[in-house]
Design a protein around this motif. Sequence first.
Motif, mmCIF file in Angstrom:
data_model
loop_
_atom_site.group_PDB
_atom_site.id
_atom_site.type_symbol
_atom_site.label_atom_id
_atom_site.label_comp_id
_atom_site.label_asym_id
_atom_site.label_seq_id
_atom_site.Cartn_x
_atom_site.Cartn_y
_atom_site.Cartn_z
ATOM 1 N N LEU A 133 1.017 -1.482 0.093
ATOM 2 C CA LEU A 133 -0.207 0.415 -0.139
ATOM 3 C C LEU A 133 0.499 1.111 -0.005
ATOM 4 C CD1 LEU A 133 -3.168 -0.936 2.872
ATOM 5 C CD2 LEU A 133 -3.239 -0.997 0.601
ATOM 6 N N LEU A 134 0.853 2.678 -0.175
ATOM 7 C CA LEU A 134 0.892 3.539 -0.799
ATOM 8 C C LEU A 134 0.897 3.841 0.780
ATOM 9 C CD1 LEU A 134 1.760 5.569 -2.559
ATOM 10 C CD2 LEU A 134 -0.542 6.788 -2.221
ATOM 11 N N ARG A 135 -0.056 3.669 1.530
ATOM 12 C CA ARG A 135 0.267 4.087 3.025
ATOM 13 C C ARG A 135 1.404 3.976 3.513
ATOM 14 N NH1 ARG A 135 -1.931 1.025 7.064
ATOM 15 N NH2 ARG A 135 -3.730 0.213 5.809
ATOM 16 N N HIS A 136 2.275 2.838 3.757
ATOM 17 C CA HIS A 136 3.508 2.248 3.948
ATOM 18 C C HIS A 136 4.386 3.072 3.778
ATOM 19 C CE1 HIS A 136 0.542 -0.562 6.345
ATOM 20 N NE2 HIS A 136 0.335 -0.959 5.516
ATOM 21 N N LEU A 137 4.423 3.542 2.576
ATOM 22 C CA LEU A 137 6.404 4.245 2.258
ATOM 23 C C LEU A 137 6.637 4.827 3.317
ATOM 24 C CD1 LEU A 137 5.023 5.507 -1.107
ATOM 25 C CD2 LEU A 137 6.448 3.267 -1.148
ATOM 26 N N PRO A 138 5.413 6.152 3.962
ATOM 27 C CA PRO A 138 7.601 6.432 4.494
ATOM 28 C C PRO A 138 7.911 4.813 5.237
ATOM 29 C CG PRO A 138 4.939 7.171 4.555
ATOM 30 C CD PRO A 138 4.898 6.479 3.878
ATOM 31 N N GLN A 139 6.999 4.550 6.132
ATOM 32 C CA GLN A 139 7.546 3.726 6.941
ATOM 33 C C GLN A 139 8.594 2.552 6.015
ATOM 34 O OE1 GLN A 139 4.834 0.607 9.054
ATOM 35 N NE2 GLN A 139 6.405 -0.086 10.423
ATOM 36 N N THR A 144 14.622 0.405 5.023
ATOM 37 C CA THR A 144 15.201 0.369 3.927
ATOM 38 C C THR A 144 16.515 1.200 4.382
ATOM 39 O OG1 THR A 144 13.487 -0.198 2.094
ATOM 40 C CG2 THR A 144 15.754 0.796 1.440
ATOM 41 N N GLN A 145 16.551 2.431 5.070
ATOM 42 C CA GLN A 145 16.698 3.014 5.176
ATOM 43 C C GLN A 145 17.961 3.250 6.118
ATOM 44 O OE1 GLN A 145 16.190 7.476 5.625
ATOM 45 N NE2 GLN A 145 16.915 7.385 3.169
ATOM 46 N N SER A 166 15.317 -3.143 -4.815
ATOM 47 C CA SER A 166 13.974 -3.181 -5.660
ATOM 48 C C SER A 166 13.581 -4.082 -4.913
ATOM 49 C CB SER A 166 14.046 -3.177 -7.200
ATOM 50 O OG SER A 166 12.437 -3.285 -7.466
ATOM 51 N N ASP A 167 13.649 -5.392 -5.036
ATOM 52 C CA ASP A 167 12.757 -6.662 -4.913
ATOM 53 C C ASP A 167 12.936 -6.549 -3.038
ATOM 54 O OD1 ASP A 167 12.715 -7.858 -7.176
ATOM 55 O OD2 ASP A 167 14.361 -8.693 -7.074
ATOM 56 N N LYS A 168 13.453 -5.904 -2.749
ATOM 57 C CA LYS A 168 13.483 -5.725 -1.041
ATOM 58 C C LYS A 168 12.696 -4.541 -0.566
ATOM 59 C CE LYS A 168 17.203 -8.693 -0.623
ATOM 60 N NZ LYS A 168 16.784 -9.356 -1.740
ATOM 61 N N PHE A 169 12.730 -3.251 -1.472
ATOM 62 C CA PHE A 169 11.529 -2.278 -1.132
ATOM 63 C C PHE A 169 10.439 -3.081 -1.435
ATOM 64 C CE2 PHE A 169 9.052 1.400 -2.270
ATOM 65 C CZ PHE A 169 9.737 2.267 -1.288
ATOM 66 N N GLN A 170 10.207 -4.104 -2.481
ATOM 67 C CA GLN A 170 8.992 -4.595 -2.649
ATOM 68 C C GLN A 170 8.482 -5.652 -1.459
ATOM 69 O OE1 GLN A 170 6.323 -3.773 -4.511
ATOM 70 N NE2 GLN A 170 7.688 -1.642 -5.157
ATOM 71 N N ARG A 171 9.843 -5.610 -0.968
ATOM 72 C CA ARG A 171 9.234 -6.975 -0.031
ATOM 73 C C ARG A 171 8.780 -7.046 1.453
ATOM 74 N NH1 ARG A 171 8.608 -13.133 1.094
ATOM 75 N NH2 ARG A 171 7.895 -12.656 3.582
ATOM 76 N N ILE A 172 9.917 -5.316 1.469
ATOM 77 C CA ILE A 172 9.024 -4.945 2.560
ATOM 78 C C ILE A 172 8.132 -4.315 2.513
ATOM 79 C CG2 ILE A 172 9.596 -2.555 4.579
ATOM 80 C CD1 ILE A 172 12.520 -3.659 3.688
ATOM 81 N N SER A 173 7.392 -3.422 1.976
ATOM 82 C CA SER A 173 5.667 -3.369 1.752
ATOM 83 C C SER A 173 5.153 -4.077 1.873
ATOM 84 C CB SER A 173 5.973 -2.662 0.526
ATOM 85 O OG SER A 173 5.013 -1.772 0.266
ATOM 86 N N GLY A 174 5.756 -5.426 1.241
ATOM 87 C CA GLY A 174 4.697 -6.010 1.905
ATOM 88 C C GLY A 174 4.143 -6.801 2.817
ATOM 89 N N ASP A 175 5.282 -7.464 3.247
ATOM 90 C CA ASP A 175 5.441 -7.599 5.020
ATOM 91 C C ASP A 175 4.681 -6.574 5.731
ATOM 92 O OD1 ASP A 175 6.667 -10.294 4.079
ATOM 93 O OD2 ASP A 175 8.625 -8.800 4.788
ATOM 94 N N ILE A 176 5.172 -5.220 5.296
ATOM 95 C CA ILE A 176 4.687 -4.310 6.598
ATOM 96 C C ILE A 176 2.920 -4.735 6.007
ATOM 97 C CG2 ILE A 176 4.547 -1.447 6.938
ATOM 98 C CD1 ILE A 176 6.943 -1.799 6.722
ATOM 99 N N GLU A 177 2.443 -4.978 5.240
ATOM 100 C CA GLU A 177 1.087 -4.548 4.779
ATOM 101 C C GLU A 177 0.431 -5.641 5.329
ATOM 102 O OE1 GLU A 177 -3.088 -4.680 3.806
ATOM 103 O OE2 GLU A 177 -1.249 -3.745 3.824
ATOM 104 N N ARG A 178 0.936 -6.691 5.415
ATOM 105 C CA ARG A 178 0.648 -8.225 6.394
ATOM 106 C C ARG A 178 0.658 -7.874 8.029
ATOM 107 N NH1 ARG A 178 0.761 -8.525 1.582
ATOM 108 N NH2 ARG A 178 -0.033 -10.097 0.436
#
Length: 739
Positions: A133-139, A144-145, A166-178
Amino acid sequence: MNHSALDNWQRLTDALWDLTEDHPVIALLCRTWAFQIANEVNPKTTPAFSEQTSHPPFNIQSRTLTCDVVFAPCLDRSNYLGTCNEVLKNFKSSNPDLSAGILTTGLSERALNQLIKTSEWPLLSGPNFRAPLLRHLPQVHHITQRIEERVNAIKELAPFFRRHRSDKFQRISGDIERIAAFKHWLTAINCKCVVIPNEQLEPASHLVCAAKELQIETIQLLHGIPTQLYHPMLSDQLWLWDEAQAQTFQKWGLTKSRIHVSGFLEPIHIPDAPATKSQTPSSRNWLFASQWQGAALWGQTHFHTAAKWVAQSQLPSDTQLTVRFHPQDTESDKTAIKKLFEHWTVAPRFTDKQTPLGEQMTHVQGVITASSSVGYIAGVMGLPTAILWDPAMTGLHGDTHFPGSTRIEGPEALTQFIAENNDRRLEGNPFTQHQQSALTHTVDILGDEARKKSQEKWSVSATHTGEHLLPDPGNIHFGIVIPNLNQGSFLEEALKSVIEQDWPHRSLVIMDGGSTDNSIEVIREYEEQAKNVRIGPDGGQTHAIAAGFHQIPEATHLLWLNSDDRLLPGALSTFARMIKREPRHALYIGAGWQISGDGRRRLVLRDEIRWPTVRLWPQQYFLQPATMISRPAYEAVMGVNPDVLHAMDYDLWLRLLHHHSAKCFSTPVCEVQMHPQQKTARIRNEVLWETLALCFDDGGRKDALQLGSHLLRHEPQFASWAAEKGLQLFSRLSKFGKS
């Protein structure tokens, strides 16, 4: 043998573990990435999130049911499912005051159908997952940093992260959403304790991370021998088979307070009348409980090696071997095992009939296995038991001890062990008594854990008011929650505005997050007129609201009142009249006054609110304290989402109005104070970002662009703030706004 996975796991945890208190998602990423790095030459993909099973028909939230303890097998393994059922059966008989159920997320349709036929307990569908989700981008950007700052200094790991950023970025986003979805779900069912009988794999790891963020107790049952991959561990407690396992983990640094020796909890039925020596035929039969599938876990071929050792050993002439295939072995797995024994003069008996293991063990001379659970059962039964142990496994499992069993390394040692134990006989059956004692002790401890969490969170236990679609308009009871943090100068007016209402059927709950001003003194003055008061750190405003609503199961309609706002006299009676007149709405929205710092008053009034135009709520604003919520509708959408920190009201309106209607009326029912210390003023950019992201998630790019252009015209500081946070996706909205 490949040790790099374990080495990389150690490097990652050493570098990143201190970050997991703020970001539990990092803990499960360490495990996933270590495995990916070890297998990068021949990568093994994780199942896509969209492939994880979801079972909407079993949604406990629609039944207004609190689930104190959630059992989460999360994988289609008979020992996981069996353990959940066995512990749950004993738990319910010993703790009738507590409620419990089984989470079906992660299970196949076959396993689900089996549970439907055999389980007497509530089956919980769990949350529905969406795309990152876009909502999780700040986190995501922040995590990632933090990770890259640490990992770039580790020469063995940095190249992997650079290649797959890029894969790691997507992975973190998916995990945070779950994790966020599970947080919402656990809050909605008022869970106190989560029990997981597996090795911290997905989706169990997401569930544990969510529970930890909500301070829900997490208990992990160890199915197998100790492994260093459990430490550092995600869960609060680790429950083990015996004291020897506890000592192994303590040697690795796991504190004693996190370990409980529960005993062996898998449901194994063993007949009470095993064969005696006089009844045993002259031919001795040894059982080899094999396993081939999953043998290369973490780059180690332990089960393959064990099968080869058995095939290379020599049995006495009067001894027969039965090879029992593992339930999850494929036909090619079975063929591979049979091929190992082609040179034997007397071929073993191969069986894939799933005769109960305990029953089969009572008719054998001894047991050979590489499975720790099979070895443990046989050892407790008193059977001669050979645990096949590849020495290279010591790096992962330590110097593991097997009660009542003998650790065997190599075919020669196995040949000697069989010869020395070919005349021993099983006498009696201590296993069943041993297991029942373990279950009784364990469910008592589990009940105590759930009750302790209930007291800590002032929660209502096992609340079940029955399934219904709409509240009875003749029996309206309002539940009002006031969350507060350091708003003592306004709090008294808010409390009095509720207490002095003329509608008699109401309940007030005060949730203070640990104020340091005069708020506590104000609360003490009025606490006798509230149903419940909670003072102390919480999970934030959203979680306080959800927890407060759980305190008032008698309420048919719900409202939260910020501590710097107030209800007008007669407001509840006005709501009651509207509900009696038109009872079939989810939201009842009155007018309200906004009062600025200089005393100017502005009336906020709407004629109509509906979906999907509610997505543009900042342009069609109505006041949250002027909004009464029907409890069945609230629970049907699982209530406020604790992962939404700032725009929790907007998020709730979106979900409610997807399926329900709202009734607007023109009578003022509240006053909202506008002042510099107000939350929406102090962190306005964060509130706007979360609102925009929720709009994007609900309605897509078109509505987000429309709302974004509105924000850019009226909130000029917002675009520069978003750019500073690294939220590049906002640049599209900026260009649109400028044009």
